[in-house]
Design a protein around this motif. Structure first.
Motif, PDB file in Angstrom:
ATOM      1  N   LYS A 186      38.048  56.730  38.603  1.00 57.53           N
ATOM      2  CA  LYS A 186      38.708  55.535  37.904  1.00 57.53           C
ATOM      3  C   LYS A 186      37.444  54.739  37.690  1.00 57.53           C
ATOM      4  CE  LYS A 186      42.953  56.517  38.000  1.00 57.53           C
ATOM      5  NZ  LYS A 186      43.820  56.787  36.668  1.00 57.53           N
ATOM      6  N   GLN A 187      36.247  55.101  37.256  1.00 62.65           N
ATOM      7  CA  GLN A 187      35.075  54.546  36.986  1.00 62.65           C
ATOM      8  C   GLN A 187      35.279  53.418  35.886  1.00 62.65           C
ATOM      9  OE1 GLN A 187      32.108  57.509  36.458  1.00 62.65           O
ATOM     10  NE2 GLN A 187      32.076  57.876  38.708  1.00 62.65           N
ATOM     11  N   GLN A 188      36.308  53.653  34.853  1.00 66.68           N
ATOM     12  CA  GLN A 188      36.154  52.839  33.628  1.00 66.68           C
ATOM     13  C   GLN A 188      36.908  51.345  34.195  1.00 66.68           C
ATOM     14  OE1 GLN A 188      38.242  55.498  34.577  1.00 66.68           O
ATOM     15  NE2 GLN A 188      40.562  54.987  34.228  1.00 66.68           N
ATOM     16  N   HIS A 189      37.374  51.456  35.331  1.00 66.37           N
ATOM     17  CA  HIS A 189      37.759  50.085  35.801  1.00 66.37           C
ATOM     18  C   HIS A 189      36.384  49.199  36.655  1.00 66.37           C
ATOM     19  CE1 HIS A 189      42.058  50.734  34.572  1.00 66.37           C
ATOM     20  NE2 HIS A 189      41.826  51.970  35.407  1.00 66.37           N
ATOM     21  N   TRP A 190      35.421  50.025  37.082  1.00 68.99           N
ATOM     22  CA  TRP A 190      34.465  49.206  37.811  1.00 68.99           C
ATOM     23  C   TRP A 190      33.919  47.986  37.339  1.00 68.99           C
ATOM     24  CZ3 TRP A 190      31.406  53.907  40.448  1.00 68.99           C
ATOM     25  CH2 TRP A 190      32.073  54.656  41.000  1.00 68.99           C
ATOM     26  N   PRO A 191      33.616  47.876  35.943  1.00 71.27           N
ATOM     27  CA  PRO A 191      33.053  46.807  35.347  1.00 71.27           C
ATOM     28  C   PRO A 191      33.732  45.626  35.563  1.00 71.27           C
ATOM     29  CG  PRO A 191      32.707  48.797  33.832  1.00 71.27           C
ATOM     30  CD  PRO A 191      33.597  49.126  35.012  1.00 71.27           C
ATOM     31  N   ASN A 192      35.306  45.888  35.651  1.00 68.25           N
ATOM     32  CA  ASN A 192      36.185  44.499  35.693  1.00 68.25           C
ATOM     33  C   ASN A 192      36.261  44.476  37.193  1.00 68.25           C
ATOM     34  OD1 ASN A 192      37.628  43.909  33.422  1.00 68.25           O
ATOM     35  ND2 ASN A 192      38.517  45.720  33.202  1.00 68.25           N
ATOM     36  N   LEU A 193      36.052  45.203  38.039  1.00 73.86           N
ATOM     37  CA  LEU A 193      35.928  44.946  39.545  1.00 73.86           C
ATOM     38  C   LEU A 193      34.634  44.007  39.793  1.00 73.86           C
ATOM     39  CD1 LEU A 193      37.429  48.365  41.104  1.00 73.86           C
ATOM     40  CD2 LEU A 193      38.491  45.972  40.975  1.00 73.86           C
ATOM     41  N   ALA A 194      33.563  44.482  39.251  1.00 69.38           N
ATOM     42  CA  ALA A 194      32.321  44.067  39.442  1.00 69.38           C
ATOM     43  C   ALA A 194      32.440  42.439  38.972  1.00 69.38           C
ATOM     44  CB  ALA A 194      31.146  44.542  38.637  1.00 69.38           C
ATOM     45  N   PHE A 195      32.964  42.157  37.751  1.00 69.28           N
ATOM     46  CA  PHE A 195      33.160  40.961  37.305  1.00 69.28           C
ATOM     47  C   PHE A 195      33.982  40.047  38.233  1.00 69.28           C
ATOM     48  CE2 PHE A 195      35.987  38.033  34.927  1.00 69.28           C
ATOM     49  CZ  PHE A 195      34.957  37.124  34.598  1.00 69.28           C
ATOM     50  N   LEU A 196      34.955  40.607  38.911  1.00 71.03           N
ATOM     51  CA  LEU A 196      35.691  39.793  40.015  1.00 71.03           C
ATOM     52  C   LEU A 196      34.992  39.515  41.173  1.00 71.03           C
ATOM     53  CD1 LEU A 196      39.057  41.589  39.569  1.00 71.03           C
ATOM     54  CD2 LEU A 196      38.533  39.627  38.586  1.00 71.03           C
ATOM     55  N   VAL A 197      34.156  40.472  41.558  1.00 70.12           N
ATOM     56  CA  VAL A 197      33.254  40.130  42.451  1.00 70.12           C
ATOM     57  C   VAL A 197      32.363  38.979  42.344  1.00 70.12           C
ATOM     58  CG1 VAL A 197      31.433  41.238  44.288  1.00 70.12           C
ATOM     59  CG2 VAL A 197      33.356  42.554  43.502  1.00 70.12           C
ATOM     60  N   THR A 198      31.403  39.204  41.110  1.00 68.43           N
ATOM     61  CA  THR A 198      30.866  37.891  40.799  1.00 68.43           C
ATOM     62  C   THR A 198      31.481  36.624  40.626  1.00 68.43           C
ATOM     63  OG1 THR A 198      31.119  38.416  38.368  1.00 68.43           O
ATOM     64  CG2 THR A 198      29.388  39.606  39.485  1.00 68.43           C
ATOM     65  N   LEU A 199      32.661  36.563  40.292  1.00 72.19           N
ATOM     66  CA  LEU A 199      33.467  35.528  40.197  1.00 72.19           C
ATOM     67  C   LEU A 199      33.715  34.849  41.725  1.00 72.19           C
ATOM     68  CD1 LEU A 199      36.501  35.720  37.705  1.00 72.19           C
ATOM     69  CD2 LEU A 199      34.456  34.367  37.528  1.00 72.19           C
ATOM     70  N   ARG A 200      33.883  35.842  42.378  1.00 72.61           N
ATOM     71  CA  ARG A 200      34.344  35.413  44.045  1.00 72.61           C
ATOM     72  C   ARG A 200      33.169  34.912  44.731  1.00 72.61           C
ATOM     73  NH1 ARG A 200      35.001  32.932  47.571  1.00 72.61           N
ATOM     74  NH2 ARG A 200      36.629  33.192  49.071  1.00 72.61           N
ATOM     75  N   ALA A 201      31.976  35.648  44.305  1.00 76.14           N
ATOM     76  CA  ALA A 201      30.663  35.215  44.968  1.00 76.14           C
ATOM     77  C   ALA A 201      30.286  33.822  44.645  1.00 76.14           C
ATOM     78  CB  ALA A 201      29.566  36.187  44.718  1.00 76.14           C
ATOM     79  N   GLY A 202      30.557  33.449  43.165  1.00 70.42           N
ATOM     80  CA  GLY A 202      30.228  32.269  42.886  1.00 70.42           C
ATOM     81  C   GLY A 202      31.067  31.082  43.428  1.00 70.42           C
ATOM     82  N   GLY A 203      32.472  31.444  43.799  1.00 66.73           N
ATOM     83  CA  GLY A 203      33.093  30.530  44.681  1.00 66.73           C
ATOM     84  C   GLY A 203      32.741  30.102  45.809  1.00 66.73           C
ATOM     85  N   ILE A 204      31.623  30.833  46.609  1.00 61.58           N
ATOM     86  CA  ILE A 204      31.705  30.728  47.876  1.00 61.58           C
ATOM     87  C   ILE A 204      30.988  29.354  48.175  1.00 61.58           C
ATOM     88  CG2 ILE A 204      30.154  31.556  49.885  1.00 61.58           C
ATOM     89  CD1 ILE A 204      30.916  34.280  49.073  1.00 61.58           C
ATOM     90  N   ASP A 205      29.976  28.804  47.275  1.00 62.21           N
ATOM     91  CA  ASP A 205      29.454  27.712  47.529  1.00 62.21           C
ATOM     92  C   ASP A 205      30.358  26.436  47.556  1.00 62.21           C
ATOM     93  OD1 ASP A 205      26.987  29.019  47.583  1.00 62.21           O
ATOM     94  OD2 ASP A 205      26.562  28.882  45.398  1.00 62.21           O
ATOM     95  N   ALA A 206      31.664  26.652  46.877  1.00 60.88           N
ATOM     96  CA  ALA A 206      32.546  25.503  46.698  1.00 60.88           C
ATOM     97  C   ALA A 206      33.470  25.514  47.782  1.00 60.88           C
ATOM     98  CB  ALA A 206      33.217  25.660  45.537  1.00 60.88           C
ATOM     99  N   GLU A 207      33.363  26.559  48.795  1.00 59.70           N
ATOM    100  CA  GLU A 207      34.206  26.654  49.905  1.00 59.70           C
ATOM    101  C   GLU A 207      34.200  25.278  50.781  1.00 59.70           C
ATOM    102  OE1 GLU A 207      34.781  31.477  50.263  1.00 59.70           O
ATOM    103  OE2 GLU A 207      33.516  30.168  51.867  1.00 59.70           O
ATOM    104  N   SER A 208      33.170  24.702  50.645  1.00 59.69           N
ATOM    105  CA  SER A 208      33.132  23.536  51.480  1.00 59.69           C
ATOM    106  C   SER A 208      34.116  22.332  51.307  1.00 59.69           C
ATOM    107  CB  SER A 208      31.586  22.965  51.705  1.00 59.69           C
ATOM    108  OG  SER A 208      31.301  22.564  50.478  1.00 59.69           O
TER     109      SER A 208
END
Length: 271
Positions: A186-208
Motif C-alpha cells: 500500500k505504498q500509494q498511501h505512504w505520502p498521506n501518512l507522512a503528511f499526517l505525521v508532519t502535522l502531528r509533529a508540528g502540534g507537539i510544541d503547542a501541547e503546553s
C-alpha cells in the motif's frame, strides 16, 4: 460577507474568547450548540487514546530523527503539493484574484523552489493562504451545523465534514494518486501518512497550551471553531460572528473576563 468591526470591541471579544477557551470548564461556558456532545466526548476519548498509544510516539520519533530545518523543508513540500486544494476552492468561491496568486505561488515553488521544498514565492509577495470546501460552503451561505468529532479524524462540523471527501476526490493530488495506483504494501498511501505525521509533529510544541486546562474537550472544540471562523473571514471576523459563535452579548464580555480573573486568583491561592 461583512469583514469589519469596531476595533476596541473586537479586541475585547477576542480576549473573552481566549480566556474562556483557556479556562475550560472553570468558567461556565456560554455555549449551547453542542447537541452531539455525548457522542463527541466518546470519540474525543478514543482519539486521545489512539494518539497517546500510536500517533504521538511516531511523531516524537520523527522529531528526534530530523532537525527543525529538515521539518520545515518537508512541511513546505506538503504545503505545496496540497496547494491545488486552495486554488480549486478559491475558484469555487469566486475569488479569481486569490486563485491566480495561488497558481503563481504553486508554479514558482514547484519550479524555482525544487518541488516545493523551498518557498521563494513568499519572498516574491505571494504568501501562503489556506482554504477548503468547508470554507466554500460557508461562503455559499451554508451554516456550520453541530460540532462533530470523528474517530481518527478529530474535530469537524456537520458542514466542514464535507471538505474531506470533496477536497480529496477533486483537488488533493496525493489522494488522487493513491486512488489510481496499487503498489505493494500500500505504498500509494505512504505520502498521506507522512503528511499526517508532519502535522502531528508540528502540534507537539503547542501541547503546553493544555496544561492547567480543566476540560481539554472544550478547549479543542472552541479552538477549532475559532480557527474555522478566521479562515472563513480571511482573518478578520466581524464582532457579531464572534459573539454568535460564543453565544454571548456585549454585556457578558466584562463579566467573563472578571470570572476568569477570579479563577486565576483562586488557582494562585491554592497550596
Amino acid at each position: 460577507m461583512p469583514r469589519s468591526a469596531p476595533l476596541p470591541l473586537l479586541a475585547r471579544s477576542l480576549a473573552a474568547l481566549l480566556v474562556v477557551a483557556l479556562a475550560g470548564c472553570a468558567v461556565k461556558q456560554p455555549r449551547t450548540d453542542d447537541p452531539w456532545e455525548p457522542f463527541n466526548r466518546r470519540m474525543y476519548a478514543f482519539n486521545d487514546k489512539m494518539d497517546k498509544a500510536v500517533i504521538r510516539p511516531v511523531a516524537v520519533g520523527y522529531r528526534k530523527m530530523t532537525t527543525p530545518n529538515m521539518r520545515r523543508v518537508i512541511s513546505n513540500f506538503f504545503a505545496n503539493v496540497r496547494m491545488p486544494i486552495t486554488i480549486g476552492n478559491d475558484i469555487l468561491q469566486g475569488e479569481g484574484k486569490d486563485a491566480l496568486k495561488g497558481t503563481g505561488r504553486f508554479i514558482i515553488n514547484t519550479t524555482v523552489g525544487f518541488l516545493g521544498f523551498f518557498d521563494p514565492a513568499s519572498k516574491l509577495h505571494l504568501p501562503p493562504q489556506e482554504t477548503d470546501f468547508g470554507v466554500t460552503l460557508a461562503r455559499w451561505g451554508i451554516g456550520e451545523g453541530p460540532y462533530l468529532v470523528l474517530p481518527f479524524i478529530g474535530s469537524t462540523s456537520a458542514r466542514d465534514v464535507w471538505r474531506m471527501p470533496v477536497d480529496s476526490w477533486f483537488f488533493d493530488p496525493m489522494s488522487r494518486y493513491a486512488r489510481r495506483h496499487d503498489h505493494p504494501y500500500k505504498q500509494q498511501h505512504w505520502p498521506n501518512l507522512a503528511f499526517l505525521v508532519t502535522l502531528r509533529a508540528g502540534g507537539i510544541d503547542a501541547e503546553s497550551l493544555l496544561e492547567g486546562t480543566y476540560d481539554p474537550y472544550v478547549f479543542y472544540r472552541d479552538a477549532y471553531r475559532q480557527r474555522r471562523l478566521y479562515l472563513i473571514y480571511d482573518g478578520e471576523p466581524p464582532l457579531e460572528a464572534i459573539q454568535l459563535m460564543q453565544g454571548i452579548d456585549d454585556e457578558d464580555i466584562d463579566a467573563l473576563l472578571e470570572q476568569q480573573r477570579e479563577y486565576e486568583r483562586g488557582r494562585k491561592d491554592r497550596p
